[in-house]
Design a protein around this motif. Structure first.
Motif, PDB file in Angstrom:
ATOM      1  N   ARG A   1      -2.539  13.582  10.827  1.00 45.51           N
ATOM      2  CA  ARG A   1      -3.488  12.155  10.314  1.00 45.51           C
ATOM      3  C   ARG A   1      -3.013  10.601  11.068  1.00 45.51           C
ATOM      4  O   ARG A   1      -3.651   9.800  11.551  1.00 45.51           O
ATOM      5  CB  ARG A   1      -3.291  12.283   9.113  1.00 45.51           C
ATOM      6  CG  ARG A   1      -3.510  12.884   7.786  1.00 45.51           C
ATOM      7  CD  ARG A   1      -3.605  12.367   6.926  1.00 45.51           C
ATOM      8  NE  ARG A   1      -4.578  13.665   5.352  1.00 45.51           N
ATOM      9  CZ  ARG A   1      -4.817  13.186   4.559  1.00 45.51           C
ATOM     10  NH1 ARG A   1      -3.917  12.588   3.947  1.00 45.51           N
ATOM     11  NH2 ARG A   1      -5.954  14.159   3.967  1.00 45.51           N
TER      12      ARG A   1
ATOM     13  N   GLU B   1      -0.351   3.695   8.754  1.00 40.57           N
ATOM     14  CA  GLU B   1      -1.517   2.522   9.595  1.00 40.57           C
ATOM     15  C   GLU B   1      -1.192   1.070   9.886  1.00 40.57           C
ATOM     16  O   GLU B   1      -1.317   1.202  11.054  1.00 40.57           O
ATOM     17  CB  GLU B   1      -2.950   2.035   8.553  1.00 40.57           C
ATOM     18  CG  GLU B   1      -3.357   3.583   8.809  1.00 40.57           C
ATOM     19  CD  GLU B   1      -5.437   3.128   8.207  1.00 40.57           C
ATOM     20  OE1 GLU B   1      -5.952   3.664   8.173  1.00 40.57           O
ATOM     21  OE2 GLU B   1      -6.073   2.100   7.970  1.00 40.57           O
TER      22      GLU B   1
ATOM     23  N   HIS C   1       0.786   6.039   4.009  1.00 38.46           N
ATOM     24  CA  HIS C   1      -0.437   6.194   4.055  1.00 38.46           C
ATOM     25  C   HIS C   1      -0.937   4.603   4.723  1.00 38.46           C
ATOM     26  O   HIS C   1      -1.107   4.376   5.676  1.00 38.46           O
ATOM     27  CB  HIS C   1      -1.400   7.209   3.598  1.00 38.46           C
ATOM     28  CG  HIS C   1      -2.017   8.590   4.150  1.00 38.46           C
ATOM     29  ND1 HIS C   1      -1.481   9.029   3.521  1.00 38.46           N
ATOM     30  CD2 HIS C   1      -2.660   8.452   5.309  1.00 38.46           C
ATOM     31  CE1 HIS C   1      -1.494  10.432   3.700  1.00 38.46           C
ATOM     32  NE2 HIS C   1      -2.649  10.393   4.814  1.00 38.46           N
ATOM     33  N   CYS C   2      -0.263   3.923   3.762  1.00 35.34           N
ATOM     34  CA  CYS C   2      -1.160   2.418   4.252  1.00 35.34           C
ATOM     35  C   CYS C   2      -0.023   1.947   5.660  1.00 35.34           C
ATOM     36  O   CYS C   2      -0.181   1.650   6.594  1.00 35.34           O
ATOM     37  CB  CYS C   2      -1.172   1.712   3.464  1.00 35.34           C
ATOM     38  SG  CYS C   2      -2.108   0.140   3.254  1.00 35.34           S
TER      39      CYS C   2
ATOM     40  N   GLY D   1       0.787  -1.265  -0.155  1.00 29.56           N
ATOM     41  CA  GLY D   1      -0.188   0.325  -0.161  1.00 29.56           C
ATOM     42  C   GLY D   1       0.973   1.422   0.149  1.00 29.56           C
ATOM     43  O   GLY D   1       2.369   0.986  -0.044  1.00 29.56           O
ATOM     44  N   SER D   2       0.150   2.118   0.346  1.00 26.68           N
ATOM     45  CA  SER D   2       1.066   3.864  -0.178  1.00 26.68           C
ATOM     46  C   SER D   2       1.563   4.040   1.685  1.00 26.68           C
ATOM     47  O   SER D   2       1.756   3.248   2.633  1.00 26.68           O
ATOM     48  CB  SER D   2      -0.195   4.531  -0.293  1.00 26.68           C
ATOM     49  OG  SER D   2      -0.956   5.346   0.786  1.00 26.68           O
TER      50      SER D   2
END
Lengths: 385, 385
Positions: free
Chosen positions: A136, A112, A108-109, A105-106
């Motif tokens: 974020r 997370e 951001h992933c 994923g990117s």
């Protein structure tokens, strides 16, 4: 014969879908959504120089890797590529952490993945916010039920060790989140001493290096960073869609002590660690990895490894085929007032050597020597090949 | 000059990292992890025919799309490609759902996106398990704190409407999860009537079509499916890494009524809907999308749209350049005993028309006519081009 070949190759699709329904007399009544007109035009991708905060342009070698044919996600060659990616990340991060891999994923992933695995509901996390990435991270930590404290600085400012220590003393967090390269404001956060400081206060250090990795020095082990992640699409020069991440032994112990499984199965480090060969178990299928994004990431990391295996002070360049190296060095001296050298010992006749040292090591001088070399290619004698 | 050009293009990387530390005299002491040897060898990707349960091989056109240069994730051309993907998914799913997009992850990631957004902690979900995909959905639903009931069938069996209704009556779930194509056992779950049944019992129908989409008929709107997702790497023939998903109006209402934000920010349908232009708001940056995976997915959906815009009964094939169509039809008749036809009206002299209808519509006949056409290419007269 292209159309026929296509029709044959996708026959299962076409026939099962259309003939299957036609047999029941439903073809026209069921296909209520017509083929979209936009998809009947060719894909349009204009050439554009991407000088924004990323993604940046992809060099031809990485583009080619992304366009390679697929292999299965459990084929030995793919597992080999994953091993190479792992080693490449360890090198780029300067870490020997066993739990090192790329998220499917990117960036951001990966953020997370870091928070989902490190934190359990009720855990206290301190988030240093001086731009969007801290905001974020705090949002994600709240979603998963963590106890979130914010350490605030105005956009454009960075955190001093004193700022951090105050926060650690006041909130006693289990994890501190901080952004190395704050791409929303252009701030590079100094990391010196933060790891040690966190560990003195029983806290893990989580660093977002999406926008900085490879462009600003980072040394995960020496700087005692516990979790570090980045993205594929910045300095690593691969397309977006994969994200390097690494966990220190301290962080790994926190994962092992979890009472609950991480909220995400897709990002569960236990499963991912196994799929990436970071544990002693045989590798098991977890998810279908983005195979050719791995190919691209592997090439981005390879370019990093190749460059870094090069002397920063002396760049050796292969003598272009058909040219004599002496013509080139003489031409540069006579027409451009630039000294470069030929090979030495095993490289005699084979390479040119360009020194960039001390005050000569500037971008302007790189431009000047490249222009001179380009000029040499058209002006020096070239034998027929 | 390649090495020099490379060195110049990645100068920020090389120089900041190495010269920055060299200046402080730390280069050798800090770079403790050497460049990995594996990355200094070329990327090895053997050619292989992928006839497993996916990923399958990628046709040249989709490979080429994946190897295209990048654009920014907010460039109008990329937003346009996303709109086309959306329309392509609506077509492939046969739905008019506004909330239709591709997840930036694999099919598993779409499974999480569906469950993370549909369910809140404490919500009751009934998971139909007759293989691995149901097991994984139940695992994910438990992680997020849902109240999970399992409806079990032995692997290899499918669920009847009576099985489903019993479960709905007994457990009163808000969501039923069921797998259309159970790739671990090879079972195709009949979906007829399940949507209506679920809705009669106040339950939403969530269907996993990762292994079936495009290869077995599915009609999201007519079959009253509330959430449907698939993967890019099966019949759609794109590399793994993106996953089509769509939510019905009923499902969208459930999302709007959530008390808590979804656990994942990366998979938050509110944010994704905005980024994909599914709401009325201006599009905002959410995450850096896997741009060239979108290019590939777009091409996979385009091939589907193009094929489906073709008559299933009569395939028209362009007459290969340099050949006369009459030679070809005559050769097929005389040497292979196969009748095919030339063009008609506007296509006279331009195409060959091949009918595959009724009992003639078999794979063996497709093979036979393709072999005959191949033979014609070598045996018929061809003018100099």
């Amino acid at each position: 014969m292209l159309a026929a070949a296509q029709a044959a190759s996708t026959a299962p699709l076409l026939w099962a879908q259309l003939l299957g329904t036609a047999r029941r007399g439903m073809a026209t009544s069921l296909l209520r959504v017509p083929p979209p007109q936009g998809l009947l035009r060719p894909l349009a991708v204009p050439e554009r120089l991407l000088l924004g905060p990323g993604p940046s342009n992809v060099p031809p070698r990485i583009q080619a890797a992304g366009g390679r044919q697929l292999l299965g996600h459990m084929h030995p060659e793919v597992l080999q590529v994953m091993d190479e990616i792992k080693a490449g990340i360890q090198y780029a991060f300067q870490t020997q952490n066993r739990l090192t891999l790329a998220i499917s994923g990117s960036g951001h992933c990966a953020m997370e993945a870091a928070l989902f695995n490190l934190l359990e509901p009720g855990d206290t996390v301190l988030v240093a916010i001086n731009g969007i990435w801290g905001q974020r991270a705090a949002d994600i930590a709240r979603r998963l039920g963590a106890n979130v404290y914010e350490l605030l600085k105005p956009p454009g400012k960075y955190f001093t060790p004193q700022d951090i220590e105050q926060g650690l003393v006041q909130h006693k967090p289990l994890v501190l989140f901080i952004t190395h390269g704050e791409s929303s404001t252009g701030v590079l956060q100094p990391l010196e001493g933060l790891g040690e400081l966190c560990h003195r206060h029983g806290c893990l250090l989580l660093v977002d290096a999406v926008a900085s990795l490879g462009g600003a020095p980072i040394f995960m082990d020496q700087q005692e960073i516990d979790v570090l992640y980045s993205g594929s699409q910045k300095v690593l020069n691969a397309p977006p869609g994969t994200a390097p991440i690494s966990f220190s032994e301290r962080a790994r112990e926190k994962l092992l002590k979890r009472k609950m499984k991480p909220l995400s199965f897709y990002l569960d480090m236990g499963w991912l660690a196994n799929y990436w060969g970071c544990d002693e178990e045989p590798r098991r299928y977890h998810h279908t990895a983005p195979i050719n994004s791995f190919f691209s990431l592997r090439e981005g990391l390879a370019i990093l490894a190749e460059l870094k295996a090069r002397l920063p002070t002396i760049t050796t360049v292969r003598v272009p085929e058909g040219y004599n190296w002496k013509d080139i060095t003489a031409f540069l001296m006579d027409s451009h007032g630039v000294e470069i050298a030929g090979g030495l010992g095993p490289t005699v006749d084979k390479v040119l050597r360009i020194g960039l040292m001390g005050c000569n090591s500037t971008g302007a001088n790189v431009d000047r020597v490249l222009r001179a070399l380009q000029d040499a290619l058209t002006r020096c004698h070239r034998s027929r090949l």
